[in-house]
Enzyme design. Sequence first.
Site, PDB file in Angstrom:
ATOM      1  CD  GLU A 127     -37.303  13.625  53.610  1.00 36.12           C
ATOM      2  OE1 GLU A 127     -36.461  12.853  53.466  1.00 36.12           O
ATOM      3  OE2 GLU A 127     -37.704  14.183  52.595  1.00 36.12           O
ATOM      4  CB  ALA A 267     -29.789   5.861  52.248  1.00 40.32           C
ATOM      5  CD  GLU A 301     -30.724   8.217  49.539  1.00 35.11           C
ATOM      6  OE1 GLU A 301     -31.036   9.420  49.881  1.00 35.11           O
ATOM      7  OE2 GLU A 301     -31.454   7.277  49.911  1.00 35.11           O
TER       8      GLU A 301
HETATM    9 ZN   LIG Z   1     -35.159   9.669  48.575  1.00 38.20          ZN
END
Ligand SMILES: [Zn+2]
Length: 846
Positions: A127, A267, A301
């Site tokens: 990402e 994370a 997450e």
């Molecule tokens: Zn996030």
Amino acid sequence: MPGTNLTRDEAATRAALLDVTSYSIDLDLTTGDTTFGSTTTIRFTCAEPGADTFADLVGAEVHEITLNGESIDPATAYADSRIALSGLAAENELVVRADCTYSRTGEGLHRFVDPADDRVYLYSQFEVPDARRVYTTFEQPDLKAPFTFNVTAPAHWKVVSNSPTPEPEPLDEGRAVWRFAPTKPMSTYITAIVAGEYHEVQHVYHGKHGDIPLGHYCRQSLVEHLDVDELVKITKQSFAFFEEQFDYPYPFGKYDQLYVPEYNMGAMENAGCVTLRDEYLPRSRQPRSFYEFRCSVITHEMAHMWFGDLVTMKWWDDLWLNESFAEWACYWCEAEVTEFTDAWTGFANARKQTGYRQDQLPSTHPIAADNYDLQAVEVNFDMITYAKGASVLKQLVAWVGLEPFLQGLRQYFKDFEYSNSEFSDLLAALEKASGRELSGWAKEWLQTAGVNTLSPVFELDAEGAYSSFSVSQSAPADWPTLRRHRLGIGLYDEVDGRLVRRTSFEVDVEGPTTQVAELVGEKQPDLLLLNEGDLAYAKVRLDERSLATGIAGLSKLDDSLARAIVWGAAWDMTRDAEMSATDFVALVLANIGQETDAWGVSRIPTYALQAVNLYSAPEHRAELRQRFESGLRELLLAAEPGSDQQLTFARTYAAVAHSDQAIADLEALLDGGLEIEGLAVDQDLRWTLVTALAVNGREGDRIETEAAADNTISGQEHAAAARASRPTAEAKAEAWELAMVRDDVANETQRSVVLAFQRVGQDDVLAPYVEKYLEAADTMWEEKGTQRASTALEFIFPKQLASQELLDRVDAWLESSSANPAAKRYVREGRADVARALAAQVKDAE
Ligand SMILES: [Zn+2]
């Protein structure tokens, strides 16, 4: 020339044209230390046969491109990180065979060799747009497809991806191939590959919808620090909570959590294959706030598995929603079902403050930013995205009510499963469930920037009761929007030495003045608290009496969230030059010893340190620093043995230490001459102490001795930071080279150096780096890439040289430089921090 950029329009055009049927990706991780083999087969349909499009691939050596069986010459088709595809058929098959490069910046497929034992570890981080550094993609979130990974790797490795790990098939020369089953349809940015000599532990969660295998992974050298029982407990608690609340079974089969080295963020929510920074497996004593934060990360997450992975934003315009939702959901979950029941207090004391700060910088932007291309995403991805967004969602939940909010959400998951949506889709679901019109609310909260200030305005009658009471709302001149707030108001009186809540209630605040009829006739309390319950995202002010009560008796307030509101108001006022740095430091020294909230304990002393270093008037800075240093020494010695307070005070004492006595204390703690009952001088605290000595030029040969004794990547990073902290021209030159010039320095090492570079009291050796910084800012974004440049430009800005001269120089640069907008943004933010510091210094001089 697009470079590595991609516009929203290009993505929309491509999404209208294509439907991706499947990806099949063959990675060969046995071809050397710098590159790996990457062969991608994409099957896709085209709505307009004959049309042209392109695929994405960054930094690769392309050997072969075949479209529908016909060979395309890479020399002409592959340019600017794109593969041009022309004359598409209704049904297409694209095959690209290439070599891609391992990353040392944490972007793409990162390769790490553990200095502790020379074992190799890889992990991917995609990402926002970095899957294209590992395989050929259509790099946008709305072209979802099933992915089939086949990975060739050394046979003794672990290989983990989004699908469950299959039995490896042996090949020759100690290699094996892992043929993963196809995934559910997903976006490229949440696919993942993690491979290497990882340690693996498996558990199972028996949930209401069936079993979920839970894997935990870490480096071999961290096995003793993998507190897996605790991690499994939190994971199971969160699964039970989310499966129940979302009323939708976990969608991705198994759930692996992999603790990986040199990780840029906290994370990443790869579907069923979550990667987390392995500093979360601490080798040394950490305060409770550390574990509270780790718990937030784990639940954050997991929330993404539904919100983000199952239902995904169409384009990065809704990245805020993705992150804000996961943020809000993680604190909600944490407070409801984990041991961290005070999570919302921690949010108020720490995370939310980062949102307020970001929102008062000149770079602030609406939560829903206009991300017209990938560069805009880089500029707009910040604490507005996370902390402000989560605060505003908390306000939205207060506005519509939790149950209607959840009803809308449950329907939304069902309606958009395995596909893409936009914010308007969620809003429609929430409007339907709650019966409240929300587009006006969304407009004022999401499409405008800035934070409002709420203040009490009242008159008292002869008996000391309110004869009138209103909440006044203001906005900064640049961002004049006044908003609707659901606001809690609490009244506290001093009773038997405690501050006891007399009553509390909620009101809707709207416009510049909101009359609060409930309070008329009510006797003025000792402390009147606006934003009781912390529902609102707004700065609040305390009236004179309440401020005096709060400052004199903060520790008499039993409710940790109420205390957090008072701490926050005082910190705000200090930053806004309405309260002097000297008074804020006095407040902290007098009350922090009794603070019980984990985040309050560890974060508030750092605010005080900032007040000393940046916001104090230069003419009494030395005196205030001395007072803070002595006060912390007293607090440290008085703290309960083994408590978080003790550890935090030791760290803060080291950070401010400058007197001969303090230096002698640090040396004695390191050498064993001073023992404080309950304070373990473990490896990380040793580095804190050594670094503090280095800042003062008193480290001798301790850095090298400590580094030799601590042969780990953390040891190397700490040593690099300690060297960068030294007050000599040579040390700064060497550190600058590592942080700003060299390309072979790993991301986390660079970050350590950057964070250590600028130090208080080193003005002489740091002065030349104003010009060097601005020179670097001109070109760094293009030359060093997003990760290196953003880390450096944000944190190596010469803030503590705050002066009018510095402001003028930066202004001249901003005027003349043609640096990338993302680079300029950090310079502008640094400038704003300096301007704020100068104003606070004037207040402190009064
Ligand atoms: Zn996030």
